[in-house]
Design an enzyme around this catalytic site. Sequence first.
Site, PDB file in Angstrom:
ATOM      1  N   HIS A 131      -9.162   2.756  -5.458  1.00 51.80           N
ATOM      2  CA  HIS A 131      -8.580   3.207  -6.734  1.00 51.80           C
ATOM      3  C   HIS A 131      -9.147   4.565  -7.125  1.00 51.80           C
ATOM      4  CE1 HIS A 131      -7.253  -0.973  -8.468  1.00 51.80           C
ATOM      5  NE2 HIS A 131      -6.409  -0.502  -7.586  1.00 51.80           N
ATOM      6  N   HIS A 173      -1.217   3.291  -1.876  1.00 54.91           N
ATOM      7  CA  HIS A 173      -2.214   2.335  -2.364  1.00 54.91           C
ATOM      8  C   HIS A 173      -2.915   1.614  -1.203  1.00 54.91           C
ATOM      9  CE1 HIS A 173      -4.164  -0.571  -4.924  1.00 54.91           C
ATOM     10  NE2 HIS A 173      -3.625  -1.554  -4.218  1.00 54.91           N
ATOM     11  N   LYS A 231      -4.011 -15.894  -0.980  1.00 55.06           N
ATOM     12  CA  LYS A 231      -4.023 -15.418  -2.369  1.00 55.06           C
ATOM     13  C   LYS A 231      -3.831 -16.582  -3.338  1.00 55.06           C
ATOM     14  CE  LYS A 231      -2.826 -11.889  -5.574  1.00 55.06           C
ATOM     15  NZ  LYS A 231      -2.311 -10.544  -5.810  1.00 55.06           N
ATOM     16  N   ARG A 271     -11.976 -14.607  -7.789  1.00 49.89           N
ATOM     17  CA  ARG A 271     -10.835 -13.710  -7.579  1.00 49.89           C
ATOM     18  C   ARG A 271     -11.245 -12.258  -7.298  1.00 49.89           C
ATOM     19  NH1 ARG A 271      -4.926 -13.608 -10.629  1.00 49.89           N
ATOM     20  NH2 ARG A 271      -4.174 -11.822  -9.464  1.00 49.89           N
ATOM     21  N   GLU A 297      -9.778 -14.009 -12.897  1.00 52.85           N
ATOM     22  CA  GLU A 297     -10.818 -13.184 -12.274  1.00 52.85           C
ATOM     23  C   GLU A 297     -12.173 -13.281 -12.983  1.00 52.85           C
ATOM     24  OE1 GLU A 297      -9.244  -9.588 -10.372  1.00 52.85           O
ATOM     25  OE2 GLU A 297     -11.024  -8.569 -11.095  1.00 52.85           O
ATOM     26  N   GLU A 349      -3.179  -4.081   2.932  1.00 50.76           N
ATOM     27  CA  GLU A 349      -3.570  -5.295   2.188  1.00 50.76           C
ATOM     28  C   GLU A 349      -3.645  -6.499   3.144  1.00 50.76           C
ATOM     29  OE1 GLU A 349      -4.546  -5.541  -1.011  1.00 50.76           O
ATOM     30  OE2 GLU A 349      -3.615  -3.900  -2.118  1.00 50.76           O
ATOM     31  N   LYS A 405      -1.016 -10.633 -11.882  1.00 52.13           N
ATOM     32  CA  LYS A 405      -1.604  -9.428 -12.480  1.00 52.13           C
ATOM     33  C   LYS A 405      -0.472  -8.461 -12.772  1.00 52.13           C
ATOM     34  CE  LYS A 405      -6.351  -8.913 -10.937  1.00 52.13           C
ATOM     35  NZ  LYS A 405      -7.261  -8.043 -10.182  1.00 52.13           N
ATOM     36  N   HIS A 409     -10.975  -1.938  -3.061  1.00 48.74           N
ATOM     37  CA  HIS A 409     -10.240  -1.368  -4.187  1.00 48.74           C
ATOM     38  C   HIS A 409     -11.075  -0.460  -5.091  1.00 48.74           C
ATOM     39  CE1 HIS A 409      -7.139  -4.114  -2.905  1.00 48.74           C
ATOM     40  NE2 HIS A 409      -6.321  -3.687  -3.850  1.00 48.74           N
ATOM     41  N   ASN A 429     -10.445  -7.784  -4.505  1.00 49.81           N
ATOM     42  CA  ASN A 429     -10.602  -6.340  -4.734  1.00 49.81           C
ATOM     43  C   ASN A 429     -11.339  -5.644  -3.603  1.00 49.81           C
ATOM     44  OD1 ASN A 429      -9.336  -6.453  -7.282  1.00 49.81           O
ATOM     45  ND2 ASN A 429     -11.212  -7.288  -8.152  1.00 49.81           N
ATOM     46  N   ARG A 457       6.376 -11.731 -27.216  1.00 50.40           N
ATOM     47  CA  ARG A 457       5.158 -12.478 -26.843  1.00 50.40           C
ATOM     48  C   ARG A 457       5.291 -13.239 -25.531  1.00 50.40           C
ATOM     49  NH1 ARG A 457       4.706 -13.781 -32.554  1.00 50.40           N
ATOM     50  NH2 ARG A 457       3.263 -12.268 -33.453  1.00 50.40           N
TER      51      ARG A 457
HETATM   52  N1  LIG Z   1      -0.345  -6.939  -9.338  1.00 54.23           N
HETATM   53  C1  LIG Z   1      -1.100  -6.980  -8.280  1.00 54.23           C
HETATM   54  O1  LIG Z   1      -1.742  -7.986  -7.986  1.00 54.23           O
HETATM   55  C2  LIG Z   1      -1.149  -5.781  -7.368  1.00 54.23           C
HETATM   56  C3  LIG Z   1      -1.752  -5.888  -6.114  1.00 54.23           C
HETATM   57  C4  LIG Z   1      -1.717  -4.781  -5.274  1.00 54.23           C
HETATM   58  C5  LIG Z   1      -1.094  -3.612  -5.694  1.00 54.23           C
HETATM   59  N2  LIG Z   1      -0.518  -3.559  -6.927  1.00 54.23           N
HETATM   60  C6  LIG Z   1       0.175  -2.340  -7.379  1.00 54.23           C
HETATM   61  O2  LIG Z   1       1.316  -2.155  -6.559  1.00 54.23           O
HETATM   62  C7  LIG Z   1       1.674  -0.783  -6.588  1.00 54.23           C
HETATM   63  C8  LIG Z   1       2.013  -0.322  -5.188  1.00 54.23           C
HETATM   64  O3  LIG Z   1       3.130  -1.041  -4.761  1.00 54.23           O
HETATM   65  P1  LIG Z   1       3.966  -0.603  -3.482  1.00 54.23           P
HETATM   66  O4  LIG Z   1       3.065  -0.259  -2.407  1.00 54.23           O
HETATM   67  O5  LIG Z   1       4.978  -1.668  -3.270  1.00 54.23           O
HETATM   68  O6  LIG Z   1       4.636   0.776  -3.914  1.00 54.23           O
HETATM   69  P2  LIG Z   1       5.925   1.138  -4.764  1.00 54.23           P
HETATM   70  O7  LIG Z   1       6.332   0.098  -5.678  1.00 54.23           O
HETATM   71  O8  LIG Z   1       5.620   2.486  -5.325  1.00 54.23           O
HETATM   72  O9  LIG Z   1       7.058   1.291  -3.645  1.00 54.23           O
HETATM   73  C9  LIG Z   1       6.898   2.272  -2.677  1.00 54.23           C
HETATM   74  C10 LIG Z   1       8.219   2.975  -2.349  1.00 54.23           C
HETATM   75  O10 LIG Z   1       8.984   2.154  -1.484  1.00 54.23           O
HETATM   76  C11 LIG Z   1      10.319   2.094  -1.961  1.00 54.23           C
HETATM   77  N3  LIG Z   1      10.872   0.824  -1.514  1.00 54.23           N
HETATM   78  C12 LIG Z   1      10.614  -0.403  -2.004  1.00 54.23           C
HETATM   79  N4  LIG Z   1      11.236  -1.324  -1.269  1.00 54.23           N
HETATM   80  C13 LIG Z   1      11.914  -0.677  -0.310  1.00 54.23           C
HETATM   81  C14 LIG Z   1      12.749  -1.092   0.756  1.00 54.23           C
HETATM   82  N5  LIG Z   1      12.964  -2.388   0.997  1.00 54.23           N
HETATM   83  N6  LIG Z   1      13.297  -0.151   1.542  1.00 54.23           N
HETATM   84  C15 LIG Z   1      13.047   1.164   1.329  1.00 54.23           C
HETATM   85  N7  LIG Z   1      12.267   1.624   0.354  1.00 54.23           N
HETATM   86  C16 LIG Z   1      11.703   0.706  -0.463  1.00 54.23           C
HETATM   87  C17 LIG Z   1      10.181   2.224  -3.457  1.00 54.23           C
HETATM   88  O11 LIG Z   1      11.392   2.586  -4.046  1.00 54.23           O
HETATM   89  C18 LIG Z   1       9.110   3.297  -3.526  1.00 54.23           C
HETATM   90  O12 LIG Z   1       9.678   4.569  -3.306  1.00 54.23           O
HETATM   91  C19 LIG Z   1       0.502  -0.043  -7.195  1.00 54.23           C
HETATM   92  O13 LIG Z   1       0.822   0.318  -8.500  1.00 54.23           O
HETATM   93  C20 LIG Z   1      -0.605  -1.075  -7.205  1.00 54.23           C
HETATM   94  O14 LIG Z   1      -1.512  -0.878  -8.252  1.00 54.23           O
HETATM   95  C21 LIG Z   1      -0.534  -4.618  -7.760  1.00 54.23           C
END
Ligand SMILES: NC(=O)c1ccc[n+]([C@@H]2O[C@H](COP(=O)([O-])OP(=O)(O)OC[C@H]3O[C@@H](n4cnc5c(N)ncnc54)[C@H](O)[C@@H]3O)[C@@H](O)[C@H]2O)c1
Length: 366
Positions: free
Chosen positions: A258, A271, A233, A247, A243, A184, A142, A254, A251, A120
């Site tokens: 998405h 993304h 943020k 908030r 949200e 972003e 999130k 997005h 998006n 939990r």
């Molecule tokens: N929670 C939230 O508020 C929020 C906001 C925006 C996006 N997201 C989510 O985030 C995700 C996308 O995240 P992302 O863009 O970081 O992609 P990701 O986590 O898939 O990472 C992208 C790639 O970069 C590599 N990588 C990471 N750090 C590295 C480094 N320092 N050097 C070399 N390679 C590295 C990873 O291993 C991976 O292959 C999506 O699932 C999206 O929905 C969440």
Amino acid sequence: MTEPTITVNISEQPKKSYPIYIDNDDIKTLRLKLDEETKNKKRLVIFSQKVYKIYGKSLGFDKSEIFVLKDGEREKNIKNYEKIIKKAIELKLSRKDIIIAIGGGVVGDMAGFAASTYMRGIEFIQVPTTLLACVDSSVGGKTAIDMPKGKNFVGAFYQPKAVYINLNFLKTLDEEQYKSGFGEVIKYGFIEKSCYHNEYFDLLGFLKNHREDYFKRDNDFLAKIIKICLELKSAVVSQDEKEKGLRKILNLGHTFGHALEEETKYQRFTHGYAVVLGIMFVFNYGLKHNFCDRKYYEEAFTLIDFYGYNLPKMWFVNKKRTLNYMKTDKKSDGENITLIIPTNYGEVTEKTVQDVEFDIQYKIKK
Ligand SMILES: NC(=O)c1ccc[n+]([C@@H]2O[C@H](COP(=O)([O-])OP(=O)(O)OC[C@H]3O[C@@H](n4cnc5c(N)ncnc54)[C@H](O)[C@@H]3O)[C@@H](O)[C@H]2O)c1
């Protein structure tokens, strides 16, 4: 203990407030900071695969406490969630123990969701290593996994205990991921005034003048944009953690972004790139329906072009299916589509519509 660079205050529940540390110290020192933060706790450290390969050795965690998540959005799934929970059970983590996420947004979202549900809810720390995770996903609470029916369909609002950002990680990011994260950053430029932060940064103006620093991955530039995005943020999250209203502006881009990611099975766009295409989409909607004027529209497309984002021909998009993805987006109600639309410089508004046109133009006067 060093002072946090930013503190995220959750106004409804001050106990959930947490520090964000931004530095460019030797990565090895991060281990010492995490040891201090997790003193007397058992921990499960979840790495992005590539990050583990590059930094696993220098961070030197005990093998038994590590879980490495394969790379890719498709890994943000229920099977991996189950594996992480099993690993936590195997490590006998109790309610007072902790999960650490070291990697991009995929690992952050998964680890956060696992932490929010294991017994939990146990504490978790975010160590974002992509630009996208640094400027956005590691902060705000999130957490989620994807389901076949849609992205982030199962999740929770669950704030981390702390966020540790080390700029040195960004040096090994490939071009595609760097550009994704910057998508972003651009988003924050277009929503800045609507965040109601007490300080005005003029992020859009700053971006117009610092293209060279972006391509050089200049440390001061990166530290500055990360701080601005997270200040904005935090301001939004502190006013509306779950949200219910404000908030939703985060998006911007997005809903279409998405839908594009889903339509192309996460194979064609990162993304952040999809978000930029989504921003182009709503600028077109905004211009066509008189939410914004042509001058601002042109200014926006010039900036987007300036940083190297191009609008591909959308022949591969099935309009009916994409529209359906937009309607089943979490922000929508299944029938209508909720869009965040640019209005004026750094400002947006929310609008629910029944239909949208797919005639994205890419017009800039050069
Ligand atoms: N929670 C939230 O508020 C929020 C906001 C925006 C996006 N997201 C989510 O985030 C995700 C996308 O995240 P992302 O863009 O970081 O992609 P990701 O986590 O898939 O990472 C992208 C790639 O970069 C590599 N990588 C990471 N750090 C590295 C480094 N320092 N050097 C070399 N390679 C590295 C990873 O291993 C991976 O292959 C999506 O699932 C999206 O929905 C969440």
